[in-house]
Design an enzyme around this catalytic site. Structure first.
Site, PDB file in Angstrom:
ATOM      1  N   HIS A  57       0.839  -1.208   0.000  1.00  8.58           N
ATOM      2  CA  HIS A  57       0.000   0.000   0.000  1.00  8.58           C
ATOM      3  C   HIS A  57       0.867   1.249   0.000  1.00  8.58           C
ATOM      4  O   HIS A  57       1.505   1.576   1.003  1.00  8.58           O
ATOM      5  CB  HIS A  57      -0.939   0.023   1.212  1.00  8.58           C
ATOM      6  CG  HIS A  57      -1.944   1.133   1.135  1.00  8.58           C
ATOM      7  ND1 HIS A  57      -3.293   0.918   0.964  1.00  8.58           N
ATOM      8  CD2 HIS A  57      -1.801   2.474   1.173  1.00  8.58           C
ATOM      9  CE1 HIS A  57      -3.924   2.074   0.904  1.00  8.58           C
ATOM     10  NE2 HIS A  57      -3.041   3.044   1.036  1.00  8.58           N
ATOM     11  N   HIS A  59       1.507   5.400  -2.066  1.00  5.51           N
ATOM     12  CA  HIS A  59       1.014   6.480  -2.948  1.00  5.51           C
ATOM     13  C   HIS A  59       2.211   7.096  -3.659  1.00  5.51           C
ATOM     14  O   HIS A  59       2.780   8.078  -3.200  1.00  5.51           O
ATOM     15  CB  HIS A  59       0.248   7.524  -2.140  1.00  5.51           C
ATOM     16  CG  HIS A  59      -1.027   7.008  -1.567  1.00  5.51           C
ATOM     17  ND1 HIS A  59      -2.247   7.175  -2.188  1.00  5.51           N
ATOM     18  CD2 HIS A  59      -1.266   6.267  -0.445  1.00  5.51           C
ATOM     19  CE1 HIS A  59      -3.188   6.572  -1.469  1.00  5.51           C
ATOM     20  NE2 HIS A  59      -2.623   6.017  -0.410  1.00  5.51           N
ATOM     21  N   GLN A 152      -9.531   9.335  -5.272  1.00  2.00           N
ATOM     22  CA  GLN A 152      -9.222   9.961  -3.974  1.00  2.00           C
ATOM     23  C   GLN A 152     -10.370  10.847  -3.449  1.00  2.00           C
ATOM     24  O   GLN A 152     -10.659  10.858  -2.260  1.00  2.00           O
ATOM     25  CB  GLN A 152      -7.949  10.803  -4.118  1.00  2.00           C
ATOM     26  CG  GLN A 152      -7.630  11.737  -2.962  1.00  2.00           C
ATOM     27  CD  GLN A 152      -6.998  11.040  -1.788  1.00  2.00           C
ATOM     28  OE1 GLN A 152      -5.852  10.652  -1.835  1.00  2.00           O
ATOM     29  NE2 GLN A 152      -7.753  10.893  -0.713  1.00  2.00           N
ATOM     30  N   HIS A 210      -9.279   1.763  -0.145  1.00  5.21           N
ATOM     31  CA  HIS A 210      -9.177   2.469   1.122  1.00  5.21           C
ATOM     32  C   HIS A 210     -10.550   2.293   1.766  1.00  5.21           C
ATOM     33  O   HIS A 210     -11.551   2.717   1.188  1.00  5.21           O
ATOM     34  CB  HIS A 210      -8.910   3.950   0.893  1.00  5.21           C
ATOM     35  CG  HIS A 210      -7.505   4.265   0.494  1.00  5.21           C
ATOM     36  ND1 HIS A 210      -6.951   3.842  -0.679  1.00  5.21           N
ATOM     37  CD2 HIS A 210      -6.536   4.970   1.155  1.00  5.21           C
ATOM     38  CE1 HIS A 210      -5.699   4.280  -0.741  1.00  5.21           C
ATOM     39  NE2 HIS A 210      -5.419   4.953   0.352  1.00  5.21           N
ATOM     40  N   GLU A 213     -11.258   4.340   6.582  1.00  3.14           N
ATOM     41  CA  GLU A 213     -10.097   5.004   7.192  1.00  3.14           C
ATOM     42  C   GLU A 213     -10.610   6.209   7.961  1.00  3.14           C
ATOM     43  O   GLU A 213     -10.491   7.357   7.551  1.00  3.14           O
ATOM     44  CB  GLU A 213      -9.071   5.433   6.129  1.00  3.14           C
ATOM     45  CG  GLU A 213      -7.774   5.935   6.761  1.00  3.14           C
ATOM     46  CD  GLU A 213      -6.755   6.422   5.743  1.00  3.14           C
ATOM     47  OE1 GLU A 213      -7.065   6.466   4.536  1.00  3.14           O
ATOM     48  OE2 GLU A 213      -5.640   6.768   6.175  1.00  3.14           O
ATOM     49  N   ASP A 309       2.168   3.201   2.961  1.00  3.61           N
ATOM     50  CA  ASP A 309       1.237   4.271   2.626  1.00  3.61           C
ATOM     51  C   ASP A 309       1.936   5.520   2.083  1.00  3.61           C
ATOM     52  O   ASP A 309       1.690   5.907   0.956  1.00  3.61           O
ATOM     53  CB  ASP A 309       0.358   4.637   3.827  1.00  3.61           C
ATOM     54  CG  ASP A 309      -0.992   5.223   3.420  1.00  3.61           C
ATOM     55  OD1 ASP A 309      -1.308   5.217   2.220  1.00  3.61           O
ATOM     56  OD2 ASP A 309      -1.731   5.665   4.304  1.00  3.61           O
TER      57      ASP A 309
HETATM   58 FE   FE2 Z   1      -3.493   5.109   1.342  1.00  2.00          FE
END
Ligand code: FE2
Length: 429
Positions: A57, A59, A152, A210, A213, A309
């Site tokens: 995971h 970005h 996102q 996701h 969260e 992440d």
């Molecule tokens: Fe993430």
């Protein structure tokens, strides 16, 4: 028999000592005391030889952008998303690509040779998607990069996110992502899970969302994700990332939820470095940790992989591409301190995450790809304790990073000598 490279005297993750013969890009032999000709023989005696680290995971479109255009003052997830929204219009193809490649250099040097990165598809230009598709190709001889189409700003909440998600998949993005807890309503979140899972089923793709969260104990989209996985026959191909609301959920509800996840073979990807810093920000004290229920999931047979992440981006101001940092934090936050549990934390940044990503040819076995990392540690737990130095990284049978071990020298009168923080544990388990 002869090999291109012969690694002598390494310690495998299970504690056995073995030599490893490499021919071409494959592991050709693993056995103690191999005596054979080799193009190069490398002494790794007493050092842990491990399959490479895997980050399930990340970005990569945001990495190494820390400070652009400003830093996250509150440290919250929501300000991070807002800040990323400020940065997005300023991104260029070249900048995204050069930062991603710089990060991949760090990753390679850390023995991190497989990364699943989410890529934001809410920018209509899809320039990050195109940049990372190029990166995926350019690094394919040393890093497996898997791309997740990530809306996102919300699949329904962001005007063109649905259309852009489909465009990104058509361009060759590998995995379907989502962010149900960020949609306008719980109902929209639930519908987004259904729509995205159906999209993945039609295309024969994996899903990694996701999911929940948030610290809201009523954020239960993981339930829908497990349901859709079962309904659409996606077992073993779906992961829920973060799942932080589970930290705060009612215990009775969780006692029903975990068996549903196990039945559907939905994997979980907690991100301990991020979740311990971003969650609980609205709390006074006691302040929730916000990491999902890792030991409980493991005891239900749910596959868990730890992710990193973020590194130096709108959400996280630290990071070095070191999955041992991730395992170290995960171990602490989940209180996984028994020898077996610590060992499991190592698996969660190597083999377990590789299984979640569906990596082919991964692992230290004859016939598998010759991808490995040699660590200045005697076993996996010591590697976590030391966040051990990488002494050698091999990808597809080629040494791509190497460091000579050079201990620090103490100059304290009467205590002069080399300092070595390794420690022999009489019986680990
Ligand atoms: Fe993430």
């Amino acid at each position: 028999m002869s090999f291109d490279i012969l690694l002598k005297g390494g310690v495998l993750p299970d504690g056995t000592r073995a030599d490893i013969g490499i021919t071409g890009d494959r592991i050709a032999a693993i056995a103690p005391g191999i005596e054979a000709e080799a193009g190069e023989t490398i002494n790794v005696a007493g050092n842990l030889v491990s399959p490479p680290f895997v980050d399930p995971h990340f970005h990569m479109d945001a990495t190494l952008s820390y400070g652009l255009p400003r830093i996250n003052a509150s440290g919250t997830l929501l300000e991070g998303i807002g800040l990323w929204g400020e940065l997005k219009p300023l991104l260029t193809h070249e900048a995204v690509k050069s930062r991603a490649l710089a990060y991949c250099d760090w990753a390679a040097s850390m023995g991190l040779l497989a990364i699943r990165t989410h890529v934001d598809v809410c920018d209509d230009r899809l320039l990050a998607v195109e940049a990372l598709i190029e990166v995926r190709q350019e690094i394919s001889h040393y890093i497996d990069l898997q791309l997740v189409a990530f809306p996102q700003d919300g699949l329904y909440r962001s005007p063109k996110a649905l259309e852009n998600t489909i465009r990104a998949l058509d361009l060759g993005v590998d995995v379907v992502g989502g962010i149900p807890h960020f949609e306008r309503t719980m109902a929209d979140g639930r519908a987004s899970v259904t729509e995205l899972c159906e999209m993945a089923a039609r295309r024969g793709l994996m899903v990694d969302m996701h999911c929940d969260e948030t610290d809201d104990p009523l954020s239960r989209h993981i339930e829908q994700l497990a349901y859709e996985t079962q309904r659409l026959g996606l077992q073993g191909r779906v992961a829920g990332s973060h799942l932080t609301s589970m930290h705060s959920m009612d215990n009775y509800y969780v006692s029903k939820l975990l068996p549903l996840m196990a039945e559907a073979e939905v994997a979980a990807i907690p991100n301990p470095l991020i979740n311990i810093t971003l969650q609980g920000r609205h709390d006074t004290y006691p302040k929730r940790r916000g990491m999902t229920r890792v030991p409980e999931m493991l005891s239900h047979g749910i596959r868990v992989g730890f992710g990193q992440d973020c590194v130096l981006d709108p959400w996280y101001s630290l990071g070095t591409a070191d999955m041992l940092d991730v395992a170290f934090m995960g171990l602490h936050v989940a209180q996984m301190t028994s020898p077996a549990a610590m060992r499991r934390c190592y698996d969660m940044v190597t083999t377990e995450s590789a299984a979640i990503m569906g990596l082919e040819g991964y692992g230290l076995e004859v016939g598998k790809r010759a991808d490995l990392v040699v660590l200045d540690a005697g076993d996996p737990v010591e590697a976590i304790r030391l966040r051990a130095t990488r002494l050698l990284v091999m990808a597809r049978g080629r040494v791509i990073a190497r460091l000579e071990r050079s201990p620090m020298r103490l100059a304290i009168p009467g205590r002069e000598g080399e300092i070595d923080r390794r420690f022999t544990v009489p019986a680990r388990e």
